[in-house]
Scaffold this motif. Structure first.
Motif, mmCIF file in Angstrom:
data_model
loop_
_atom_site.group_PDB
_atom_site.id
_atom_site.type_symbol
_atom_site.label_atom_id
_atom_site.label_comp_id
_atom_site.label_asym_id
_atom_site.label_seq_id
_atom_site.Cartn_x
_atom_site.Cartn_y
_atom_site.Cartn_z
ATOM 1 N N ARG A 302 31.425 33.311 41.275
ATOM 2 C CA ARG A 302 30.357 34.203 41.946
ATOM 3 C C ARG A 302 30.479 34.994 43.242
ATOM 4 O O ARG A 302 29.866 35.717 43.567
ATOM 5 N N ASN A 303 31.477 34.356 43.969
ATOM 6 C CA ASN A 303 31.765 34.731 45.328
ATOM 7 C C ASN A 303 32.930 35.791 45.352
ATOM 8 O O ASN A 303 33.886 35.328 44.730
ATOM 9 N N GLU A 304 32.611 36.939 45.825
ATOM 10 C CA GLU A 304 33.474 37.921 45.795
ATOM 11 C C GLU A 304 35.015 37.657 46.315
ATOM 12 O O GLU A 304 35.825 38.179 45.738
ATOM 13 N N ILE A 305 34.955 37.004 47.335
ATOM 14 C CA ILE A 305 36.347 36.549 47.949
ATOM 15 C C ILE A 305 36.961 35.708 47.286
ATOM 16 O O ILE A 305 38.226 35.746 47.025
ATOM 17 N N THR A 306 36.432 34.652 46.425
ATOM 18 C CA THR A 306 37.171 33.861 45.597
ATOM 19 C C THR A 306 37.213 33.984 44.136
ATOM 20 O O THR A 306 37.738 33.023 43.450
ATOM 21 N N ARG A 307 36.645 35.012 43.791
ATOM 22 C CA ARG A 307 36.404 35.070 42.055
ATOM 23 C C ARG A 307 37.733 35.273 41.348
ATOM 24 O O ARG A 307 37.598 34.615 40.476
ATOM 25 N N LEU A 308 38.688 35.800 41.869
ATOM 26 C CA LEU A 308 39.787 36.061 41.220
ATOM 27 C C LEU A 308 40.504 34.754 40.962
ATOM 28 O O LEU A 308 41.104 34.329 39.902
ATOM 29 N N THR A 309 40.646 34.081 41.923
ATOM 30 C CA THR A 309 41.395 32.690 41.952
ATOM 31 C C THR A 309 40.531 31.696 40.963
ATOM 32 O O THR A 309 41.008 30.879 40.059
ATOM 33 N N ALA A 310 39.187 31.615 41.067
ATOM 34 C CA ALA A 310 38.212 30.798 40.000
ATOM 35 C C ALA A 310 38.443 31.200 38.646
ATOM 36 O O ALA A 310 38.371 30.553 37.807
ATOM 37 N N VAL A 311 38.562 32.458 38.241
ATOM 38 C CA VAL A 311 38.889 33.204 37.238
ATOM 39 C C VAL A 311 40.083 32.286 36.456
ATOM 40 O O VAL A 311 40.039 31.951 35.370
ATOM 41 N N LYS A 312 41.151 32.277 37.123
ATOM 42 C CA LYS A 312 42.444 31.948 36.681
ATOM 43 C C LYS A 312 42.299 30.277 36.507
ATOM 44 O O LYS A 312 42.865 29.610 35.629
ATOM 45 N N GLU A 336 29.634 36.050 33.838
ATOM 46 C CA GLU A 336 30.308 36.475 34.911
ATOM 47 C C GLU A 336 31.455 37.190 34.493
ATOM 48 O O GLU A 336 31.822 38.258 35.126
ATOM 49 N N LEU A 337 32.296 36.635 33.673
ATOM 50 C CA LEU A 337 33.662 37.162 33.235
ATOM 51 C C LEU A 337 33.439 38.485 32.821
ATOM 52 O O LEU A 337 34.174 39.688 32.950
#
Length: 924
Positions: A302-312, A336-337
């Motif tokens: 949910r954090n804009e800075i870390t969301r891409l890494t969390a998605v993966k 969220e996705l």
């Protein structure tokens, strides 16, 4: 202590004594000579790739021996020279294998590895930090060039890694180098190699995770990721290695980083990725911890800075064979996705699609219908030919949703309503191809199988998208082919009855057609696509109906009929192949079209994994086809000869033992047409993947390629093209022949006056250069050889005079020459630097060339393309390390960087900075 370490200790005292004797005089300045010698060796390595094998024999042992150098600056230069040798090895052997060949640089390097490791292990025990950093740099490069080469030496390397990571006095650079090397070696070697050393490695690595300097921490977390993969490489029961004692320490170290505040962005991302790996590989031993860990990952999502890494990270967890229980966070993650699918960040949208696909595959029974509906609403806006990769991922996700009828029976209806209209628009795109086209076909197949879907209405909707288009024009050509492929897959998925009805409908359309409309074109293509997947012999006289279209005034329809006839034959060779062969003999005027039909039959047979119909080609069929093809080798029509060559090449892939000798025999034919045809045919046998034909071709390829000195320019052009194909797909086939072939190839780059003629066109005369295509092809071939056989090319011999001549030649020749110059500047800078003054004049003329005031737009655009191409080459020259000549400096300052040229140069330089060298070369 293992054997390597024991040997190191035994010889250390003797060598120290030798070193003391060698440098007994405090005033000895010979280190300057040794340093200059190391730099000189570096320059030779960088500029003379064709000497690589010689350098390994003569220079490599000396460099390894000099790793013990006492003067630190000299030692670092020796390291750098050896690193240059390793990098050049990587450049010239990329994709070529070579370990099996005793004369290959890779094979020689493999033999040197024990000496290199023994010597570097001693350096890792030195006190000097600079020395140890340099030693790890060499090891890093060695692992990248020779993956899996250090398996036998892990025991001797681990103490050096431990010492570097545990040393309290060492600086961050040493720790980073040691961690990067550890990560590379763990990623490239078998996990079992590390099992005896896991305890020794894990302790300092986990300690490094807690370091204060963010670069050390981030690299240590990356190593942890590899460590987790190594301790449990598979999920056997019982495991081959007892990983359980390491689970909690690894988890605790990473969790501490995951929850820490005020961390660098790189550390945050590495911690999230690593926790994703830990959860997916060790999650069954962390069931209690998951209740704390998963909500934390959701928070990072949910954090804009870390969301891409969390998605993966969630994708990694979803794909775990352990079926990790995600129920505490699953619905929130899916929500969220789904919202990410409408974000502007393309990478985020792509990652979200992949993760949703993984989650829906693994947890579909736990995801609510409302979530499914929300996903479908977002998917409809992502299907477009503006981004085919995104489109393919979207359609793949749609297929996943429709396949799961058990838990979500309404998915098909929602997709029909929201996504189908976009898919029908996509199928008309002239850009549709590759993975996007494959997934679109799968989409239609899945859609027709979903609940309450009408096959008839779906097929009609699909066919009507193409029927409204004009059969002519490049934009619609791909649309007709795409529609036909989707329709064929749709029919086959619907079942035998629907498929048969569709074929009958298509035949009715053909019988009633006037020979020019879009419906006829589409019907022919659909019949071909269905026919190659299913036997259509139950429909009487289908071949007769199709061949009637050969009489159409439309070239598009005639080509479609040829394609259809060939593919229908693939479905039942026994029934239709004799018909095609007999028609080729009887119908002289239709030979070109019928040969294309035959090409389809042969091509489909030669494809691995392709549905080959009911049977393979029989020996009698092959003999008939061969006889017919060799008869047409001497056809006056170039188009016929080209089709014959392709047929012979594809047939050789099926029957190499018969075809290759027959083709070789005809390289001595008195007919230039025949010689050119068989050379082009051999080109079609050289495909990227290994084939049984490779050994046959290798034994006689010289007979074909030596026709590069044939008296007929068409034969020479064919031989150059074949050499280029071989160098690109299978360089090993031609490497040994290059000392003979290269001078002959370079000769084709020269302007030959006898090939320039004047054509009298009445009021004016026109000069025709018959050698232009040959020169262009020769330079393009050299360009390919620079990628695959750099170690065989002496750049200095080629640059002067051949490349210099090409840079001053016709537009079509200059373009590949600019690309060659860019590659030489990147790979052999020293050789280019030596002749930089001579390069200035042709490049200056090119970038200052002005078109005539009355020039048409096409001519102006071509000239602008040529100027940009030349500026890219100039930018590559400007990036060569070393002092440029005064003339080149003046050229840059007074010509290139001035006025409108300066603006264009800045754009080119920015592209190079942004994209990197490889991508810039693609722009040419």
């Amino acid at each position: 202590m293992d054997e390597d370490q024991a040997e190191d200790m035994d010889g250390e005292e003797d060598e120290d004594e030798e070193s003391a004797d060698e440098y007994s005089d405090d005033e000895d300045m010979s280190w300057k000579v040794r340093r200059a010698a190391a730099k000189c060796v570096s320059a030779v390595i960088s500029s003379r790739p064709e000497m690589l094998a010689t350098l390994y024999v003569e220079a490599s042992p000396k460099l390894i021996e000099r790793f013990k150098e006492r003067e630190e600056n000299v030692k670092i230069d020796v390291y750098n020279a050896f690193i240059d040798l390793l990098r050049q090895t990587g450049n010239v052997t990329k994709g070529s294998g070579g370990l099996a060949n005793p004369s290959s640089p890779l094979h020689i390097l493999q033999q040197e590895v024990p000496k290199v490791i023994k010597s570097l292990n001693k350096q890792l025990r030195e006190k000097s930090l600079k020395t140890k950093v340099g030693a790890f740099s060499v090891l890093k490069e060695l692992v990248m060039v020779l993956p899996n080469s250090l398996s036998e030496h892990m025991g001797s390397l681990v103490p050096g890694i431990e010492k570097a990571l545990n040393d309290k006095t060492s600086n961050s650079n040493l720790k980073i180098e040691a961690l990067v090397f550890t990560r590379l070696i763990m990623a490239s070697h078998s996990p079992t190699v590390f099992h005896p050393h896991i305890k020794a490695l894990s302790e300092p690595v986990l300690a490094a995770v807690g370091e204060r300097y963010y670069k050390v921490t981030a690299e240590a977390l990356r190593v942890c990721g590899e460590l987790v993969k190594a301790i449990r490489p598979n999920f056997d029961n019982p495991p081959a290695f007892n990983f359980v004692p390491f689970v909690q320490p690894i988890y605790n170290a990473i969790f501490k980083r995951l929850t820490a505040q005020d961390q660098d962005q790189e550390v945050k991302e590495c911690a999230i990725s690593c926790m994703g790996l830990v959860t997916s590989i060790l999650g069954d031993h962390l069931k209690k911890e998951l209740n704390t860990c998963l909500p934390l990952l959701l928070e990072r999502l949910r954090n804009e800075i870390t969301r891409l890494t969390a998605v993966k990270a969630f994708a990694t967890i979803a794909e775990s064979p352990l079926s990790i229980d995600l129920s505490p966070v699953l619905e929130q993650v899916v929500t969220e996705l789904t919202t990410f699918l409408r974000k502007a960040n393309r990478t985020l949208r792509q990652a979200s699609l992949c993760t949703l696909n993984s989650l829906l595959t693994a947890y579909s029974n736990k995801i609510s219908p409302a979530s499914y509906k929300s996903i479908v609403i977002e998917l409809s806006s992502l299907i477009s030919d503006a981004d085919l990769h995104m489109t393919a991922l979207t359609l793949e996700l749609c297929c996943t949703m429709m396949v799961d009828e058990k838990h979500h029976s309404n998915a098909g209806a929602a997709i029909r309503e929201r996504v189908l209209p976009q898919a029908l628009v996509l199928v008309k795109s002239s850009l549709l191809q590759g993975q996007a086209l494959q997934t679109l076909q799968a989409f239609f197949a899945a859609l027709v199988l979903s609940t309450n879907t009408s096959f008839d209405s779906l097929l009609e909707a699909l066919l009507s998208t193409a029927r409204t288009a004009s059969p002519g024009g490049p934009a619609s050509k791909q649309a007709f082919h795409s529609t036909a492929q989707c329709a064929a897959v749709l029919c086959l998925a619907a079942g035998e009855k629907m498929c048969s009805q569709t074929v009958s409908m298509l035949l009715t359309t053909l019988r009633s057609s006037d020979g020019t409309d879009a419906a006829q074109l589409l019907s022919l293509l659909c019949l071909g696509e269905i026919g190659r997947r299913r036997d259509l012999s139950s429909h009487s006289n289908i071949e007769g109906v199709v061949i009637r279209s050969f009489q159409s005034p439309s070239e598009e329809i005639k080509a479609a009929a040829s394609y259809a006839l060939g593919n229908i034959a693939v479905g039942n060779l026994a029934q239709y192949l004799p018909f095609i062969l007999s028609q080729i003999d009887r119908q002289a005027k239709l030979q070109y079209l019928l040969l294309h039909s035959l090409k389809e039959v042969i091509s489909r047979q030669a494809m691995d994994g392709e549905a080959k119909g009911n049977m393979d080609l029989q020996d009698a069929d092959v003999q008939k086809i061969l006889s017919l093809l060799f008869t047409h080798c001497e056809s006056e029509e170039e188009g016929v000869r080209n089709v014959v060559a392709e047929c012979l090449g594809k047939l050789a892939l099926i029957e190499p033992e018969k075809l290759v000798p027959a083709l070789k025999e005809r390289t001595a034919s008195p007919s230039a047409y025949t010689r050119a045809t068989v050379v082009i045919a051999i080109k079609y046998t050289i495909v990227e993947r290994p084939q049984p034909i490779d050994s046959y071709v290798k034994s006689c390829i010289s007979s074909f390629l030596l026709l590069i000195k044939d008296v007929d320019r068409h034969v020479r052009r064919a031989a150059v093209s074949a050499l280029s194909t071989a160098a690109h797909n299978k360089p090993a086939l031609v490497k040994e022949l290059l000392p003979t072939l290269l001078p002959l190839l370079y000769d084709q780059t020269v302007v030959k006056k006898e090939l320039i003629r004047t054509v009298d066109l009445g009021p004016f005369k026109h000069i025709v250069d018959d050698g232009l295509e040959l020169r262009k092809g020769a330079f393009e071939c050299v360009d390919t050889l620079l990628d695959s056989c750099l170690d065989q090319i002496n750049p200095s011999f080629f640059i002067t005079p051949h490349l210099l001549s090409g840079l001053a030649d016709h537009y079509d020749v200059k373009m590949p020459c600019h690309l060659i110059l860019s590659k030489l500047a990147a790979k052999c800078g020293g050789a280019v630097l030596a002749v930089m003054d001579a390069l200035v004049e042709p490049l200056e003329k090119t970038i200052q060339h002005k078109t005539k005031p009355d020039a048409v737009k096409q001519e102006v655009d071509r000239n602008e393309d040529m100027i940009r191409s030349a500026l890219r080459a100039i930018d590559s020259l400007n990036r060569i390390s070393g002092e440029p000549t005064p003339r080149f400096k003046a050229f840059m300052n007074h010509v290139v960087k001035v006025g409108s040229l300066g603006e264009k140069y800045n754009v080119v330089r920015h592209e190079s900075d942004t994209l990197g060298a490889g991508d810039i070369m693609d722009l040419n």
